[in-house]
Design an enzyme around this catalytic site. Structure first.
Site, PDB file in Angstrom:
ATOM      1  N   LYS A  37      36.233  85.478  23.561  1.00 29.42           N
ATOM      2  CA  LYS A  37      37.048  85.502  24.791  1.00 29.42           C
ATOM      3  C   LYS A  37      36.268  84.958  25.995  1.00 29.42           C
ATOM      4  O   LYS A  37      36.758  84.104  26.722  1.00 29.42           O
ATOM      5  CB  LYS A  37      37.520  86.941  25.079  1.00 29.42           C
ATOM      6  CG  LYS A  37      38.318  87.569  23.939  1.00 29.42           C
ATOM      7  CD  LYS A  37      38.786  88.972  24.267  1.00 29.42           C
ATOM      8  CE  LYS A  37      37.675  89.992  24.408  1.00 29.42           C
ATOM      9  NZ  LYS A  37      36.894  90.262  23.182  1.00 29.42           N
ATOM     10  N   ARG A  66      42.561  97.425  27.095  1.00 28.51           N
ATOM     11  CA  ARG A  66      42.062  97.798  25.773  1.00 28.51           C
ATOM     12  C   ARG A  66      42.752  99.043  25.238  1.00 28.51           C
ATOM     13  O   ARG A  66      42.439  99.482  24.130  1.00 28.51           O
ATOM     14  CB  ARG A  66      40.565  98.054  25.839  1.00 28.51           C
ATOM     15  CG  ARG A  66      39.723  96.806  25.545  1.00 28.51           C
ATOM     16  CD  ARG A  66      38.330  97.107  26.033  1.00 28.51           C
ATOM     17  NE  ARG A  66      37.294  96.616  25.194  1.00 28.51           N
ATOM     18  CZ  ARG A  66      36.446  95.649  25.576  1.00 28.51           C
ATOM     19  NH1 ARG A  66      36.576  95.039  26.723  1.00 28.51           N
ATOM     20  NH2 ARG A  66      35.475  95.289  24.782  1.00 28.51           N
ATOM     21  N   ARG A  68      24.321  86.831  19.943  1.00 28.94           N
ATOM     22  CA  ARG A  68      24.795  86.452  21.289  1.00 28.94           C
ATOM     23  C   ARG A  68      23.653  86.499  22.307  1.00 28.94           C
ATOM     24  O   ARG A  68      22.822  87.398  22.284  1.00 28.94           O
ATOM     25  CB  ARG A  68      25.912  87.416  21.720  1.00 28.94           C
ATOM     26  CG  ARG A  68      26.324  87.217  23.178  1.00 28.94           C
ATOM     27  CD  ARG A  68      27.696  87.715  23.496  1.00 28.94           C
ATOM     28  NE  ARG A  68      27.929  89.117  23.183  1.00 28.94           N
ATOM     29  CZ  ARG A  68      29.132  89.693  23.250  1.00 28.94           C
ATOM     30  NH1 ARG A  68      30.189  88.980  23.595  1.00 28.94           N
ATOM     31  NH2 ARG A  68      29.278  90.965  22.935  1.00 28.94           N
ATOM     32  N   ARG A  89      32.212  99.753  18.272  1.00 27.44           N
ATOM     33  CA  ARG A  89      33.075  98.899  19.093  1.00 27.44           C
ATOM     34  C   ARG A  89      34.240  98.350  18.274  1.00 27.44           C
ATOM     35  O   ARG A  89      35.369  98.234  18.764  1.00 27.44           O
ATOM     36  CB  ARG A  89      32.243  97.771  19.715  1.00 27.44           C
ATOM     37  CG  ARG A  89      31.331  98.309  20.815  1.00 27.44           C
ATOM     38  CD  ARG A  89      30.156  97.416  21.089  1.00 27.44           C
ATOM     39  NE  ARG A  89      30.516  96.180  21.728  1.00 27.44           N
ATOM     40  CZ  ARG A  89      29.670  95.148  21.841  1.00 27.44           C
ATOM     41  NH1 ARG A  89      28.451  95.228  21.347  1.00 27.44           N
ATOM     42  NH2 ARG A  89      30.053  94.052  22.449  1.00 27.44           N
TER      43      ARG A  89
HETATM   44  P1  ADP Z   1      33.805  88.122  23.556  1.00 29.93           P
HETATM   45  O1  ADP Z   1      33.844  87.724  25.006  1.00 29.93           O
HETATM   46  O2  ADP Z   1      35.137  88.040  22.901  1.00 29.93           O
HETATM   47  O3  ADP Z   1      33.114  89.428  23.327  1.00 29.93           O
HETATM   48  P2  ADP Z   1      31.936  85.893  23.336  1.00 29.93           P
HETATM   49  O4  ADP Z   1      32.692  84.774  23.956  1.00 29.93           O
HETATM   50  O5  ADP Z   1      30.815  86.463  24.125  1.00 29.93           O
HETATM   51  O6  ADP Z   1      32.917  87.038  22.806  1.00 29.93           O
HETATM   52  O7  ADP Z   1      31.398  85.357  21.930  1.00 29.93           O
HETATM   53  C1  ADP Z   1      30.615  86.198  21.076  1.00 29.93           C
HETATM   54  C2  ADP Z   1      29.510  85.377  20.429  1.00 29.93           C
HETATM   55  O8  ADP Z   1      30.093  84.442  19.519  1.00 29.93           O
HETATM   56  C3  ADP Z   1      28.681  84.555  21.413  1.00 29.93           C
HETATM   57  O9  ADP Z   1      27.363  84.522  20.956  1.00 29.93           O
HETATM   58  C4  ADP Z   1      29.340  83.168  21.366  1.00 29.93           C
HETATM   59  O10 ADP Z   1      28.417  82.140  21.688  1.00 29.93           O
HETATM   60  C5  ADP Z   1      29.786  83.095  19.904  1.00 29.93           C
HETATM   61  N1  ADP Z   1      31.019  82.330  19.716  1.00 29.93           N
HETATM   62  C6  ADP Z   1      32.075  82.260  20.562  1.00 29.93           C
HETATM   63  N2  ADP Z   1      33.047  81.475  20.048  1.00 29.93           N
HETATM   64  C7  ADP Z   1      32.588  81.066  18.837  1.00 29.93           C
HETATM   65  C8  ADP Z   1      33.116  80.236  17.795  1.00 29.93           C
HETATM   66  N3  ADP Z   1      34.341  79.683  17.923  1.00 29.93           N
HETATM   67  N4  ADP Z   1      32.367  80.033  16.691  1.00 29.93           N
HETATM   68  C9  ADP Z   1      31.138  80.611  16.574  1.00 29.93           C
HETATM   69  N5  ADP Z   1      30.572  81.389  17.508  1.00 29.93           N
HETATM   70  C10 ADP Z   1      31.289  81.618  18.621  1.00 29.93           C
HETATM   71  P1  AMP Z   2      32.828  93.644  26.739  1.00 29.31           P
HETATM   72  O1  AMP Z   2      31.922  92.979  27.726  1.00 29.31           O
HETATM   73  O2  AMP Z   2      34.256  93.272  26.929  1.00 29.31           O
HETATM   74  O3  AMP Z   2      32.345  93.483  25.320  1.00 29.31           O
HETATM   75  O4  AMP Z   2      32.752  95.208  27.072  1.00 29.31           O
HETATM   76  C1  AMP Z   2      31.536  95.916  26.950  1.00 29.31           C
HETATM   77  C2  AMP Z   2      31.807  97.403  27.015  1.00 29.31           C
HETATM   78  O5  AMP Z   2      32.343  97.741  28.305  1.00 29.31           O
HETATM   79  C3  AMP Z   2      32.819  97.940  26.015  1.00 29.31           C
HETATM   80  O6  AMP Z   2      32.247  98.241  24.756  1.00 29.31           O
HETATM   81  C4  AMP Z   2      33.315  99.192  26.745  1.00 29.31           C
HETATM   82  O7  AMP Z   2      32.368 100.256  26.656  1.00 29.31           O
HETATM   83  C5  AMP Z   2      33.335  98.740  28.203  1.00 29.31           C
HETATM   84  N1  AMP Z   2      34.643  98.140  28.571  1.00 29.31           N
HETATM   85  C6  AMP Z   2      34.888  96.868  28.983  1.00 29.31           C
HETATM   86  N2  AMP Z   2      36.179  96.681  29.243  1.00 29.31           N
HETATM   87  C7  AMP Z   2      36.793  97.861  28.987  1.00 29.31           C
HETATM   88  C8  AMP Z   2      38.141  98.306  29.049  1.00 29.31           C
HETATM   89  N3  AMP Z   2      39.133  97.480  29.414  1.00 29.31           N
HETATM   90  N4  AMP Z   2      38.405  99.591  28.701  1.00 29.31           N
HETATM   91  C9  AMP Z   2      37.428 100.445  28.336  1.00 29.31           C
HETATM   92  N5  AMP Z   2      36.132 100.082  28.252  1.00 29.31           N
HETATM   93  C10 AMP Z   2      35.814  98.808  28.567  1.00 29.31           C
END
Ligand code: ADP
Ligand code: AMP
Length: 227
Positions: free
Chosen positions: A13, A88, A127, A171
């Site tokens: 995302k 969420r 990541r 998570r």
């Molecule tokens: P989210 O915001 O949904 O938690 P991230 O955008 O931070 O996820 O992505 C999680 C990890 O996966 C990061 O290390 C990112 O670089 C990697 N990633 C994101 N999109 C892809 C993809 N299409 N293929 C492989 N790795 C990806």
């Molecule tokens: P994220 O950066 O989206 O992976 O979120 C990291 C952590 O922040 C999550 O594991 C939750 O503990 C908290 N968090 C982020 N967004 C929310 C949400 N909308 N509701 C509840 N907890 C959240």
């Protein structure tokens, strides 16, 4: 355009939000980023939230809804926004619906990035996140051009405290039990769309932009507004 990026933690995302910010000139609203900034600033809210975040649990709805209420009121949201990691829970989705109704705006699309749990652990443990702008990289799948340095702002790349195999399990559990039920909620609203999030980053971006360009053609000039 008022968008929501939906999916499991690590689905991509944040990565895709960066492209949407540039393309549509609307801000990304990541509740995770806002909470992490509050932890850095050592605010009371940040210190409270940290306990939940370190344990891989969701932060209480009241805190999150308060954050979103304040954030949506900021002027940069007036042409639209990209919600990332919010809502969420059903309570959060309902609160968002109420807030948006009061603001006389509507959600244009919820884009779900579908990635199976089996791929999530590798994504999250590899990541690397920019300490400056929050951009997300991956040591193997999406490396920065220069090791340890952000491509966008030159900031230092770091490992999130909650990005470990242990916390990922909680998570993912929270995602499946509390967040996945929102799929039906948004399907019923007629705004839910799914993309294959297992493709390369650039392929996912293309799929997303293509889907959104057909949406833009469908929206009359007063985009995203009931008025
Ligand atoms: P989210 O915001 O949904 O938690 P991230 O955008 O931070 O996820 O992505 C999680 C990890 O996966 C990061 O290390 C990112 O670089 C990697 N990633 C994101 N999109 C892809 C993809 N299409 N293929 C492989 N790795 C990806
Ligand atoms: P994220 O950066 O989206 O992976 O979120 C990291 C952590 O922040 C999550 O594991 C939750 O503990 C908290 N968090 C982020 N967004 C929310 C949400 N909308 N509701 C509840 N907890 C959240």
């Amino acid at each position: 355009m008022n968008l929501m990026l939906f999916g499991a933690p690590g689905a991509g995302k944040g990565t895709q939000a960066k492209f949407l910010i540039e393309k549509y000139n609307i801000p990304q609203i990541s509740t995770g980023d806002i909470l992490r900034a509050a932890i850095v600033d050592k605010t009371t809210m940040g210190m409270e939230a940290k306990k939940f975040m370190d344990a891989g649990q969701l932060v209480p709805d009241s805190t999150i809804i308060g954050i979103i209420k304040d954030r949506l009121a900021v002027a940069d949201c007036k042409n639209g926004f990209i919600l990332d990691g919010f809502p969420r829970t059903l309570a959060q989705a309902e609160a968002l619906g109420e807030l948006m109704e009061n603001m006389k705006i509507k959600l244009d699309k919820v884009i779900s990035l579908n990635v199976p749990d089996s791929l999530i652990v590798g994504r999250i443990t590899g990541r690397r996140v920019c300490s400056g702008c929050g951009a997300s990289f991956h040591v193997e799948f999406n490396p920065s051009k220069k090791d340890g340095v952000c491509d966008y702002c030159g900031g230092e790349l770091t490992i999130r405290k909650d990005d470990n195999a242990e916390t990922v399990k909680s998570r993912l559990e929270a995602y499946h039990s509390q967040t996945a039920p929102l799929i039906d909620f948004y399907k019923n609203m007629g705004v839910f769309m799914e993309l294959d999030g297992t493709n390369d980053v650039s392929e996912v971006t293309n799929d997303m932009i293509n889907a959104l360009s057909s949406l833009i053609l469908q929206i009359p000039t007063a985009s995203s507004s009931y008025l």
